[in-house]
Design a protein around this motif. Structure first.
Motif, PDB file in Angstrom:
ATOM      1  N   MET A   1      34.858  57.554  35.313  1.00 24.96           N
ATOM      2  CA  MET A   1      34.825  57.254  36.135  1.00 24.96           C
ATOM      3  C   MET A   1      35.732  56.065  35.666  1.00 24.96           C
ATOM      4  SD  MET A   1      33.521  56.250  40.523  1.00 24.96           S
ATOM      5  CE  MET A   1      32.117  55.527  39.152  1.00 24.96           C
ATOM      6  N   LEU A   2      36.990  55.634  36.227  1.00 18.68           N
ATOM      7  CA  LEU A   2      37.498  54.173  36.040  1.00 18.68           C
ATOM      8  C   LEU A   2      36.735  53.089  36.870  1.00 18.68           C
ATOM      9  CD1 LEU A   2      41.468  55.333  34.428  1.00 18.68           C
ATOM     10  CD2 LEU A   2      38.892  54.909  33.380  1.00 18.68           C
ATOM     11  N   ILE A   3      37.160  52.223  36.372  1.00 18.25           N
ATOM     12  CA  ILE A   3      36.577  51.108  36.823  1.00 18.25           C
ATOM     13  C   ILE A   3      37.903  50.059  36.807  1.00 18.25           C
ATOM     14  CG2 ILE A   3      35.377  49.261  38.289  1.00 18.25           C
ATOM     15  CD1 ILE A   3      33.738  52.252  38.125  1.00 18.25           C
ATOM     16  N   VAL A   4      38.856  49.144  38.047  1.00 18.65           N
ATOM     17  CA  VAL A   4      39.833  48.353  37.606  1.00 18.65           C
ATOM     18  C   VAL A   4      38.624  47.569  38.853  1.00 18.65           C
ATOM     19  CG1 VAL A   4      41.916  47.508  38.460  1.00 18.65           C
ATOM     20  CG2 VAL A   4      41.651  50.734  37.759  1.00 18.65           C
ATOM     21  N   LEU A   5      39.191  45.854  37.490  1.00  9.37           N
ATOM     22  CA  LEU A   5      38.779  45.072  38.247  1.00  9.37           C
ATOM     23  C   LEU A   5      39.966  43.365  38.155  1.00  9.37           C
ATOM     24  CD1 LEU A   5      34.866  44.795  36.617  1.00  9.37           C
ATOM     25  CD2 LEU A   5      35.502  45.061  39.108  1.00  9.37           C
ATOM     26  N   LEU A   6      40.302  43.190  39.351  1.00 15.44           N
ATOM     27  CA  LEU A   6      41.661  42.661  39.206  1.00 15.44           C
ATOM     28  C   LEU A   6      41.078  41.337  40.038  1.00 15.44           C
ATOM     29  CD1 LEU A   6      44.081  45.338  40.318  1.00 15.44           C
ATOM     30  CD2 LEU A   6      43.501  44.313  38.469  1.00 15.44           C
ATOM     31  N   ARG A   7      41.406  39.850  39.442  1.00 13.37           N
ATOM     32  CA  ARG A   7      41.362  39.145  40.260  1.00 13.37           C
ATOM     33  C   ARG A   7      41.953  38.736  40.996  1.00 13.37           C
ATOM     34  NH1 ARG A   7      40.648  32.836  36.733  1.00 13.37           N
ATOM     35  NH2 ARG A   7      39.628  31.872  38.890  1.00 13.37           N
ATOM     36  N   HIS A   8      42.289  37.474  41.696  1.00 11.35           N
ATOM     37  CA  HIS A   8      42.889  36.702  42.935  1.00 11.35           C
ATOM     38  C   HIS A   8      43.868  35.889  42.307  1.00 11.35           C
ATOM     39  CE1 HIS A   8      41.646  32.753  42.965  1.00 11.35           C
ATOM     40  NE2 HIS A   8      39.815  33.708  43.274  1.00 11.35           N
ATOM     41  N   GLY A   9      44.825  36.138  42.955  1.00 10.64           N
ATOM     42  CA  GLY A   9      46.258  35.465  42.581  1.00 10.64           C
ATOM     43  C   GLY A   9      45.814  34.370  42.224  1.00 10.64           C
ATOM     44  N   GLN A  10      47.049  33.440  42.163  1.00 13.70           N
ATOM     45  CA  GLN A  10      46.840  31.596  42.527  1.00 13.70           C
ATOM     46  C   GLN A  10      46.666  31.010  43.037  1.00 13.70           C
ATOM     47  OE1 GLN A  10      47.956  28.421  37.982  1.00 13.70           O
ATOM     48  NE2 GLN A  10      49.913  28.474  39.742  1.00 13.70           N
ATOM     49  N   THR A  11      46.146  29.787  43.037  1.00 15.43           N
ATOM     50  CA  THR A  11      45.658  28.879  44.873  1.00 15.43           C
ATOM     51  C   THR A  11      46.040  27.763  44.000  1.00 15.43           C
ATOM     52  OG1 THR A  11      43.005  28.755  44.514  1.00 15.43           O
ATOM     53  CG2 THR A  11      43.964  30.633  45.474  1.00 15.43           C
ATOM     54  N   ALA A  12      46.242  26.996  44.807  1.00 11.16           N
ATOM     55  CA  ALA A  12      46.023  25.054  45.322  1.00 11.16           C
ATOM     56  C   ALA A  12      44.596  24.278  44.707  1.00 11.16           C
ATOM     57  CB  ALA A  12      46.579  24.600  46.619  1.00 11.16           C
ATOM     58  N   TYR A  13      43.635  25.552  44.518  1.00 12.20           N
ATOM     59  CA  TYR A  13      42.387  24.780  43.909  1.00 12.20           C
ATOM     60  C   TYR A  13      42.404  25.540  42.775  1.00 12.20           C
ATOM     61  CZ  TYR A  13      39.655  22.850  47.863  1.00 12.20           C
ATOM     62  OH  TYR A  13      39.140  22.018  48.320  1.00 12.20           O
ATOM     63  N   ASN A  14      42.453  26.571  41.906  1.00 16.80           N
ATOM     64  CA  ASN A  14      42.965  26.925  40.986  1.00 16.80           C
ATOM     65  C   ASN A  14      44.449  25.535  40.028  1.00 16.80           C
ATOM     66  OD1 ASN A  14      43.175  30.263  41.814  1.00 16.80           O
ATOM     67  ND2 ASN A  14      41.270  28.875  41.406  1.00 16.80           N
ATOM     68  N   GLU A  15      45.506  25.669  40.352  1.00 13.13           N
ATOM     69  CA  GLU A  15      46.253  24.897  39.367  1.00 13.13           C
ATOM     70  C   GLU A  15      45.538  23.221  39.468  1.00 13.13           C
ATOM     71  OE1 GLU A  15      49.081  25.314  42.696  1.00 13.13           O
ATOM     72  OE2 GLU A  15      49.604  27.407  42.121  1.00 13.13           O
ATOM     73  N   GLN A  16      44.999  22.854  41.044  1.00 13.74           N
ATOM     74  CA  GLN A  16      44.159  21.870  40.178  1.00 13.74           C
ATOM     75  C   GLN A  16      42.827  21.362  39.775  1.00 13.74           C
ATOM     76  OE1 GLN A  16      44.661  20.689  44.924  1.00 13.74           O
ATOM     77  NE2 GLN A  16      46.437  20.628  45.228  1.00 13.74           N
ATOM     78  N   ARG A  17      42.688  23.004  39.438  1.00 11.48           N
ATOM     79  CA  ARG A  17      41.346  22.970  38.723  1.00 11.48           C
ATOM     80  C   ARG A  17      40.420  22.487  39.307  1.00 11.48           C
ATOM     81  NH1 ARG A  17      42.016  24.410  33.558  1.00 11.48           N
ATOM     82  NH2 ARG A  17      40.376  24.053  32.953  1.00 11.48           N
ATOM     83  N   ARG A  18      40.251  22.883  40.803  1.00  8.61           N
ATOM     84  CA  ARG A  18      39.255  22.739  41.180  1.00  8.61           C
ATOM     85  C   ARG A  18      38.034  23.679  42.118  1.00  8.61           C
ATOM     86  NH1 ARG A  18      40.065  18.231  44.026  1.00  8.61           N
ATOM     87  NH2 ARG A  18      42.309  16.999  43.696  1.00  8.61           N
ATOM     88  N   TYR A  19      36.723  23.265  41.923  1.00  5.84           N
ATOM     89  CA  TYR A  19      36.285  24.734  42.235  1.00  5.84           C
ATOM     90  C   TYR A  19      36.090  24.736  43.331  1.00  5.84           C
ATOM     91  CZ  TYR A  19      32.865  22.857  37.839  1.00  5.84           C
ATOM     92  OH  TYR A  19      32.160  22.899  37.282  1.00  5.84           O
ATOM     93  N   GLN A  20      36.313  26.164  43.722  1.00  6.20           N
ATOM     94  CA  GLN A  20      36.966  26.407  44.644  1.00  6.20           C
ATOM     95  C   GLN A  20      35.416  28.033  45.353  1.00  6.20           C
ATOM     96  OE1 GLN A  20      40.984  28.640  45.177  1.00  6.20           O
ATOM     97  NE2 GLN A  20      39.753  29.420  43.625  1.00  6.20           N
ATOM     98  N   GLY A  21      34.910  28.590  44.155  1.00  7.39           N
ATOM     99  CA  GLY A  21      33.352  28.794  45.148  1.00  7.39           C
ATOM    100  C   GLY A  21      33.845  30.094  45.959  1.00  7.39           C
ATOM    101  N   ALA A  22      32.953  29.667  47.370  1.00  6.66           N
ATOM    102  CA  ALA A  22      32.659  30.088  48.828  1.00  6.66           C
ATOM    103  C   ALA A  22      34.159  29.581  49.703  1.00  6.66           C
ATOM    104  CB  ALA A  22      31.894  30.378  49.632  1.00  6.66           C
ATOM    105  N   ALA A  23      35.122  28.514  49.221  1.00  2.00           N
ATOM    106  CA  ALA A  23      36.060  28.314  50.149  1.00  2.00           C
ATOM    107  C   ALA A  23      36.489  29.678  50.082  1.00  2.00           C
ATOM    108  CB  ALA A  23      36.099  26.517  49.597  1.00  2.00           C
TER     109      ALA A  23
END
Length: 205
Positions: free
Chosen positions: A1-23
């Motif tokens: 079986m193949l498992i495909v794991l993809l990360r979500h696209g960029q957010t404003a928090y990613n761009e600002q290098r903020r901890y995002q977590g459960a927000a």
């Protein structure tokens, strides 16, 4: 079986290098613009309760049914969420957490051990159900910490799980045989990390 794991696209928090977590931070305009429809189809894609994963999955797999898996949400960083390293580098609680190797519980949040146990149990349940149905591929859009933690467990040898954390958008395809991971490759093609280059799945230009 193949498992495909993809990360979500960029957010404003990613761009600002903020901890995002459960927000529950949505994709930024730049994050949306960087994503394109995937070059393969899937009937079902598993996402988390945080809207950035559903938004990403909707762009990559516009015709797929989305199933929310609450336990695959990102680690809860508690009082650190929404803040940057520079904003907290003088904070005693934050410094203590860093000194623990990020192993201790974040104030009002989770510890790495609790987070990893939650994620691994959720994945194992999904994989067992997929195998029972005879599925050939399991597609998940999740978070950097989730993907990094799973890859670190499956392919030990790296100094820490952050080595495995993909940028927003990309991810990994992992080949499982007899319930065990045997090889992996990156998605999209940013260079082969593993021994299985012929199974890359491009996700657009």
């Amino acid at each position: 079986m193949l498992i495909v794991l993809l990360r979500h696209g960029q957010t404003a928090y990613n761009e600002q290098r903020r901890y995002q977590g459960a927000a529950d931070v949505p994709l930024s305009p730049a994050g949306r613009a960087a994503l394109k429809k995937a070059d393969f189809e899937t009937e079902t894609v598993y996402v988390t309760p945080l809207c950035r994963t559903a938004q990403t999955a909707r762009i990559l797999f516009p015709h797929a049914r989305q199933i929310v898996v609450p336990a695959l949400r990102e680690m809860d960083f508690g009082v650190f969420e929404g803040r940057t390293y520079d904003e907290m580098k003088g904070d005693a609680a934050y410094c203590a957490w860093l000194d623990s190797g990020c192993e201790s519980a974040c104030p009002n949040g989770e510890s790495k051990a609790v987070f990893c146990k939650r994620v691994c149990r959720a994945f194992e349940k999904l994989a067992d159900e997929a195998l029972a149905r005879g599925d050939e591929r399991l597609v998940i859009v999740a978070h950097g910490g989730v993907i990094g933690g799973l890859m670190y467990r499956w392919f030990p040898g790296m100094p820490h799980r952050f080595v495995w954390t993909p940028d927003p958008g990309p991810g990994y395809q992992i080949t499982f045989e007899d319930g065990k991971p045997v090889s992996y490759c990156t998605i999209p093609e940013h260079g082969t990390l593993g021994p299985d280059p012929d199974t890359k799945i491009p996700l657009g230009d």
